[in-house]
Design a protein around this motif. Sequence first.
Motif, short mmCIF file in Angstrom:
data_model
loop_
_atom_site.label_atom_id
_atom_site.label_comp_id
_atom_site.label_asym_id
_atom_site.label_seq_id
_atom_site.Cartn_x
_atom_site.Cartn_y
_atom_site.Cartn_z
N MET A 179 1.10 -1.13 -0.13
CA MET A 179 -0.27 0.18 -0.37
C MET A 179 0.66 1.60 0.45
SD MET A 179 -2.88 -0.50 2.99
CE MET A 179 -4.19 0.22 2.39
N SER A 180 0.23 2.34 -0.39
CA SER A 180 1.27 3.30 -0.55
C SER A 180 0.33 4.70 0.33
CB SER A 180 0.83 3.97 -2.37
OG SER A 180 1.75 5.81 -2.08
N VAL A 181 0.71 4.68 1.25
CA VAL A 181 0.63 5.68 2.34
C VAL A 181 1.14 6.78 2.94
CG1 VAL A 181 -0.74 4.03 3.19
CG2 VAL A 181 1.84 4.13 3.99
N ARG A 262 -9.67 21.06 9.65
CA ARG A 262 -9.46 19.74 8.53
C ARG A 262 -9.64 18.52 8.69
NH1 ARG A 262 -5.07 16.90 6.55
NH2 ARG A 262 -3.76 17.10 8.57
N VAL A 263 -10.75 17.61 7.73
CA VAL A 263 -11.35 16.97 8.68
C VAL A 263 -10.67 15.63 7.64
CG1 VAL A 263 -12.76 15.25 8.57
CG2 VAL A 263 -13.24 17.27 8.62
N GLY A 264 -9.65 14.30 8.07
CA GLY A 264 -9.08 13.58 7.91
C GLY A 264 -10.06 12.55 7.58
N VAL A 265 -10.21 11.46 6.69
CA VAL A 265 -11.04 10.31 6.78
C VAL A 265 -10.58 8.69 5.71
CG1 VAL A 265 -13.13 9.50 6.23
CG2 VAL A 265 -13.84 11.82 6.45
N PRO A 307 -11.53 -5.13 1.87
CA PRO A 307 -11.35 -6.28 1.53
C PRO A 307 -9.66 -6.07 2.05
CG PRO A 307 -12.30 -6.34 -0.45
CD PRO A 307 -12.77 -4.97 -0.23
N LEU A 308 -9.29 -4.38 2.34
CA LEU A 308 -8.38 -4.68 2.87
C LEU A 308 -8.48 -4.56 4.17
CD1 LEU A 308 -5.77 -3.00 -0.04
CD2 LEU A 308 -5.74 -5.05 1.41
N ALA A 309 -9.94 -3.80 4.78
CA ALA A 309 -9.73 -3.19 6.26
C ALA A 309 -9.54 -4.53 7.32
CB ALA A 309 -10.94 -2.50 6.05
N ILE A 310 -8.84 -4.69 8.28
CA ILE A 310 -8.25 -5.44 8.76
C ILE A 310 -8.32 -5.06 10.26
CG2 ILE A 310 -7.11 -6.54 8.16
CD1 ILE A 310 -3.93 -4.50 9.31
N GLY A 311 -9.78 -3.77 10.43
CA GLY A 311 -10.15 -3.10 11.89
C GLY A 311 -10.13 -1.95 12.48
N PRO A 312 -10.32 -1.38 13.18
CA PRO A 312 -10.10 -0.05 12.86
C PRO A 312 -8.91 0.82 13.93
CG PRO A 312 -11.41 -0.81 15.64
CD PRO A 312 -11.72 -2.12 14.36
N VAL A 313 -7.76 0.01 14.78
CA VAL A 313 -6.62 0.40 14.48
C VAL A 313 -5.72 0.89 13.09
CG1 VAL A 313 -4.67 -0.94 15.71
CG2 VAL A 313 -6.18 -1.01 17.33
N PHE A 314 -5.78 -0.56 12.59
CA PHE A 314 -5.13 0.06 11.23
C PHE A 314 -6.01 1.58 10.29
CE2 PHE A 314 -4.35 -1.24 6.25
CZ PHE A 314 -3.31 -0.61 6.76
N ALA A 315 -7.34 1.17 10.52
CA ALA A 315 -7.76 2.72 10.18
C ALA A 315 -7.54 3.77 10.52
CB ALA A 315 -9.27 2.58 9.89
N ARG A 316 -7.39 3.49 12.47
CA ARG A 316 -7.03 4.87 12.29
C ARG A 316 -5.58 5.18 12.81
NH1 ARG A 316 -11.62 3.07 16.81
NH2 ARG A 316 -13.32 4.53 16.24
N HIS A 317 -4.97 3.55 12.51
CA HIS A 317 -3.30 3.92 12.19
C HIS A 317 -3.26 4.93 10.64
CE1 HIS A 317 0.69 3.30 10.96
NE2 HIS A 317 0.84 3.77 9.83
N LEU A 318 -4.49 4.76 9.98
CA LEU A 318 -3.90 5.43 8.72
C LEU A 318 -4.41 6.98 9.02
CD1 LEU A 318 -4.81 2.97 6.26
CD2 LEU A 318 -3.06 3.70 6.86
N GLY A 319 -5.16 7.53 9.49
CA GLY A 319 -5.46 8.82 9.90
C GLY A 319 -4.78 9.25 10.61
#
Length: 602
Positions: A179-181, A262-265, A307-319
Amino acid sequence: MIRRSFSLPTSTASSSSSNNNGKNNNRLGILLICTVLLLYTIGLLESIYHLPVPNHRRRAWIGKLTKRGVVSFGGNINLSKTGLSDVQYVDGEGKVNKLGSDSVEDLDDDDDGGDGSDESAESDNKHNNNGNRNHDNKGQQQPPIPEARWPISIRDEDGNFEDVVHPGHKAKHHSDVIMSVPRFWIDDPVSIHQNKLMSRDLAMRIGSCNEPDPLTNSRSRGDACPPSERTIYVAIASYRDYQCRDTVTSIFSRAKNPQRVRVGVVDQIVEGEDGPCDAPYAPCSSDPNQMLCRWKDRLDVFQVDAPLAIGPVFARHLGHRMYRGEYYYMQSDAHVTFTQDWDEDIVSQQEATGDEMAVLSTYLTDIEGSIDPATGRSLRDTRPIMCNTDYEDGQGNKYLRHGSQPEAVPTVRGMPQLQPYWAAGYSFSRGHFVVNVPYDFYQPMIFQGEEMSIGIRGFTIGYDFYAPERSVCFHHYANGANAPKRNRVKHFWENSNQYAGSGVKAMYRLLGIVHMNPEIDGEMWDHIEEEKYGLGGVRTPELFYETFGIDVVNKRTEHHLCQFVETGNMHKKFMSFLRPDGMGIDYSQIDYRFKDPLKHGR
């Protein structure tokens, strides 16, 4: 873009040179020019390949031209999309397989899942009892802080992305799912907190101002920036949630000063089925006054294929990766409605604590009957407070899970009230909280346990948790009139089979970092980048457990902690030890140890 400078050869042939020499020189010159143009074209294609993708799709034709061996996801959506289309991975037998975006197989459903580390990284991160670096801070210079900028968007950061191996697939040995993040604003939290109490001077260097200093034109003004001009970054993790755009709309429409927001989603959706969080209900050309149109420059959406979602920890890490030096940080769920002038209200509450290390956090009250539809003001004079937790079993471990929290009229007036625990659904703090306590990249498929991880790590770095005196937003639970629609919203665990087993080792790591599973051999969990996602040096996890009655050996808690917290007794006892410079509560001066009052008396 990589720029290649070159100079073309020049000829100084005299009128006496032969024609043959002149022709040879011309051929050589043309050959050199063609070679340079070819190299420049290749470089241009490579540079274009890495540019953000405004239409959300990968440039497959460039990928074919450059014959890249590793699949790269991401780019720009309003920013970026990371997807599974045509992703290849190599299985344990060396066979090349393909993952399609419409159907994803469970490629390895055993509980082993691998240790998720490579040899070089693991050798550089040996386990130690504290999980900390042993820093000698004497004579250290102040760490470099990026220049404060405002307005800002990661859309403007050409080249400031990095390729990472998707942690869920990494745990399943699919090591080429890339992934490019966005890069972290500050990549090394230990360089900031240095395993000691952060100085106030350093804290004041983190945080941008909507209005620059009139003399220096700097956006970094510390607490000289007027509270109404201090910027706020709002991070939202959304999974296929139809209300995400409504949440963003209420953030901007009800802010008193939306220019400083500023909002980051992190928007995890199935494209074509789910509405993107940044998509207005009508075209901006026909209705430009929609909040998603008016404030589109203040909205960054990082789109991820579901399908790449693996829970809130990873999503909030990206946030957390999308944070860019704002003065305040706010974290919210994707199905929340805000009150009128919420930004002014929560900032005033934050500052009322007098605690630079304050984090305001709570489980939100249900939206039903909570907001006056005519004024947007709250109808509640009560608020929840975080004080109720106990052990439960899950993912091969025992961990603490917060239960229902008491809600009542605050017993402490004029400021937020101290509490022991942190909640993921709503959090408001200074921006340096994100810098110092980033979400752990290596915790796929974690849901329960997230709050204890961030809370205890934050405690060891010196942060204090408070219940807001007034709620500035309310949650859309699947209750009452909201039940039919909310119950149809998908959840990330629809991907559980694909990442089966990865959550067990992630939970070992989560608990191991905060010293909550002393019975588990440290070799059973992955210590990669433990310093980055680990503890601080201000307080120990053991001090937290002893203070609030948590027995990590026998997996028991002292019950009825709320009698100490909700009544305001914790607040009155502990606030007297707030440091004179406001840099957190000095727990070294506190000898209180909570015991269940129903068992041991008061």
